[in-house]
Scaffold this motif. Structure first.
Motif, short mmCIF file in Angstrom:
data_model
loop_
_atom_site.label_atom_id
_atom_site.label_comp_id
_atom_site.label_asym_id
_atom_site.label_seq_id
_atom_site.Cartn_x
_atom_site.Cartn_y
_atom_site.Cartn_z
N GLY A 18 32.45 49.59 35.48
CA GLY A 18 32.58 49.55 36.93
C GLY A 18 33.54 50.58 37.49
O GLY A 18 34.41 50.26 38.30
N PHE A 19 33.38 51.83 37.08
CA PHE A 19 34.29 52.89 37.48
C PHE A 19 34.43 52.99 39.00
O PHE A 19 33.46 53.24 39.71
CB PHE A 19 33.82 54.24 36.91
N ASP A 20 35.66 52.76 39.48
CA ASP A 20 36.03 52.85 40.90
C ASP A 20 35.37 51.79 41.79
O ASP A 20 35.53 51.84 43.01
CB ASP A 20 35.72 54.24 41.48
N ILE A 21 34.62 50.84 41.22
CA ILE A 21 33.98 49.84 42.07
C ILE A 21 34.28 48.40 41.66
O ILE A 21 33.98 47.48 42.42
CB ILE A 21 32.44 50.02 42.11
N LEU A 22 34.87 48.18 40.50
CA LEU A 22 35.19 46.82 40.04
C LEU A 22 36.67 46.70 39.70
O LEU A 22 37.30 47.65 39.24
CB LEU A 22 34.37 46.45 38.80
N GLY A 23 37.21 45.50 39.91
CA GLY A 23 38.57 45.21 39.51
C GLY A 23 38.78 43.72 39.42
O GLY A 23 37.99 42.94 39.98
N PHE A 24 39.81 43.30 38.69
CA PHE A 24 40.15 41.87 38.67
C PHE A 24 41.66 41.70 38.55
O PHE A 24 42.38 42.63 38.16
CB PHE A 24 39.42 41.12 37.55
N ALA A 25 42.13 40.52 38.93
CA ALA A 25 43.56 40.23 38.97
C ALA A 25 44.00 39.47 37.73
O ALA A 25 43.24 38.69 37.16
CB ALA A 25 43.90 39.44 40.23
N ILE A 26 45.26 39.70 37.34
CA ILE A 26 45.86 39.08 36.15
C ILE A 26 46.91 38.07 36.57
O ILE A 26 47.69 38.31 37.48
CB ILE A 26 46.53 40.16 35.27
N ASP A 27 46.93 36.94 35.90
CA ASP A 27 47.85 35.86 36.27
C ASP A 27 49.26 36.05 35.70
O ASP A 27 50.19 35.39 36.12
CB ASP A 27 47.29 34.52 35.78
N ALA A 28 49.43 36.95 34.74
CA ALA A 28 50.66 36.97 33.95
C ALA A 28 51.84 37.66 34.64
O ALA A 28 52.98 37.32 34.36
CB ALA A 28 50.40 37.65 32.60
N MET A 29 51.61 38.62 35.51
CA MET A 29 52.70 39.42 36.03
C MET A 29 52.33 40.04 37.36
O MET A 29 51.16 40.04 37.76
CB MET A 29 53.06 40.51 35.02
N GLY A 30 53.35 40.57 38.07
CA GLY A 30 53.11 41.18 39.36
C GLY A 30 54.40 41.60 40.03
O GLY A 30 55.48 41.59 39.41
N ASP A 31 54.34 41.97 41.31
CA ASP A 31 55.49 42.40 42.10
C ASP A 31 55.83 41.37 43.17
O ASP A 31 54.95 40.65 43.65
CB ASP A 31 55.20 43.74 42.79
N THR A 32 57.10 41.35 43.55
CA THR A 32 57.60 40.44 44.58
C THR A 32 58.26 41.24 45.69
O THR A 32 59.04 42.15 45.41
CB THR A 32 58.61 39.44 43.99
N VAL A 33 57.95 40.90 46.94
CA VAL A 33 58.52 41.60 48.09
C VAL A 33 59.04 40.58 49.09
O VAL A 33 58.33 39.64 49.45
CB VAL A 33 57.48 42.52 48.77
N GLU A 34 60.28 40.79 49.52
CA GLU A 34 60.85 40.01 50.63
C GLU A 34 60.91 40.90 51.87
O GLU A 34 61.39 42.04 51.80
CB GLU A 34 62.26 39.51 50.30
N VAL A 35 60.41 40.39 52.97
CA VAL A 35 60.45 41.11 54.25
C VAL A 35 61.32 40.30 55.21
O VAL A 35 61.07 39.11 55.43
CB VAL A 35 59.04 41.32 54.83
N VAL A 36 62.33 40.95 55.79
CA VAL A 36 63.33 40.28 56.63
C VAL A 36 63.36 40.92 58.01
O VAL A 36 63.38 42.15 58.13
CB VAL A 36 64.73 40.36 55.99
N ARG A 37 63.35 40.10 59.04
CA ARG A 37 63.50 40.61 60.41
C ARG A 37 64.88 41.25 60.58
O ARG A 37 65.88 40.72 60.07
CB ARG A 37 63.34 39.50 61.44
N SER A 38 64.93 42.36 61.30
CA SER A 38 66.21 43.00 61.60
C SER A 38 66.33 43.23 63.10
O SER A 38 65.34 43.15 63.83
CB SER A 38 66.35 44.33 60.85
#
Length: 311
Positions: A18-38
């Motif tokens: 599926g070159f450039d047209i398929l993808g799937f998500a992994i449950d094991a790891m990822g990124d975390t982002v906090e967004v704060v009003r200023s």
């Protein structure tokens, strides 16, 4: 609410055929982002953890800020927001690192602003961020990270994204060898033209893989995990690729391929025990090759990005 923290999972793009047209998500790891009003009207990247000081803090170069800015422009709003990014994914790994950051930032900001967008409608903003990170607005990482599961990107004009079913018991093992492979190098070895024979084979494998997902037919999934367009050229950049593939198949993997542009490899398996056996086989074979390796395995993440905390 004053702040929202969100998580976005790692992803595998291309998924062999599926070159450039398929993808799937992994449950094991990822990124975390906090967004704060200023109190300011500025968009600021205040801190980044886990990147070794490599990622830019400038708002026009950071994928979190670029994604949020695209959202704010669509809303015609000017809001002061501070961004705190925690990297759970290695950079340049082929696990959708830049995509996870952008998606987590969008998930958090959307909730902070009262959910003005449906989840799927955040995708164009994530694609805008990928253009900054990768030079091209591909969706095969950001779409599964946002929506979860297997995702097909049928077209971009207009954007047409389809979430595919995930058979129960389908596991992924991710193998991240400790060496650098630049995306530019992985792209440079690809051919601009492909033979009709290969196009036909690839089309059949894509169709077979999607049919296997719908039918929970693991044998069909296994037969379809074959790439004749990109993998033959990229494999030469990956030490021991074919040796590793044979070892993982012998351990019970349905198939193995290159995650994104590499160097991470992925293997799909039926059941947790098989995924664990594949992980052990990978560690053994990479030891003989002489490369250090990080191994992760988990079920496919069907949830996508989600909010962790609100304050």
């Amino acid at each position: 609410m004053r702040s929202v923290t969100a998580f976005a999972p790692a992803t595998v793009a291309n998924v062999s055929c599926g070159f450039d047209i398929l993808g799937f998500a992994i449950d094991a790891m990822g990124d975390t982002v906090e967004v704060v009003r200023s109190d300011s009207e500025k968009l600021r990247v205040v801190s980044i953890e886990g990147d070794g000081g490599k990622l830019p803090l400038e708002a026009d170069k950071n994928t979190c800020a670029v994604a949020i800015q695209a959202m704010l422009e669509a809303l015609q709003q000017k809001v002061g927001l501070d961004i705190y990014l925690k990297k759970g994914l290695p950079l340049g790994s082929g696990m959708g690192s830049s995509a996870a950051s952008a998606v987590a930032a969008l998930e958090a900001t959307n909730r902070l602003l009262g959910n003005p967008f449906e989840k799927k409608d955040l995708l164009p903003f994530a694609i805008a961020a990928e253009k900054v990170a990768c030079g091209a607005g591909h969706a095969d990482n950001v779409a599964p990270s946002l929506l979860g599961g297997f995702v097909l990107i049928r077209d971009y004009h207009p954007l047409d994204v389809i979430k595919l079913p995930v058979p129960e018991g389908l596991y992924c093992t991710l193998l991240h060898p400790h060496y650098e492979l630049k995306t530019a190098d992985s792209r440079s070895v690809l051919r601009d033209q492909i033979p009709m024979k290969h196009a036909t084979i690839q089309s059949g494998n894509v169709a077979g893989l999607i049919a296997g997902l719908y039918e929970s037919d693991f044998e069909l999934i296994s037969r379809s995990l074959r790439d004749v367009i990109a993998e033959p050229y990229r494999a030469v950049l990956l030490p021991g690729f074919y040796e590793v593939r044979e070892a993982l198949k012998a351990a019970g993997a349905l198939g193995m391929g290159i995650s994104g542009s590499g160097p991470t490899l992925f293997a799909l398996s039926q059941g947790k025990e098989t995924a664990q056996a594949v992980a052990k086989a990978a560690e053994k074979i990479f030891k003989t090759i002489g490369l250090d390796l990080d191994v992760y395995f988990s079920e496919i993440n069907t949830k996508g990005a989600y909010v962790i905390e609100e304050k």
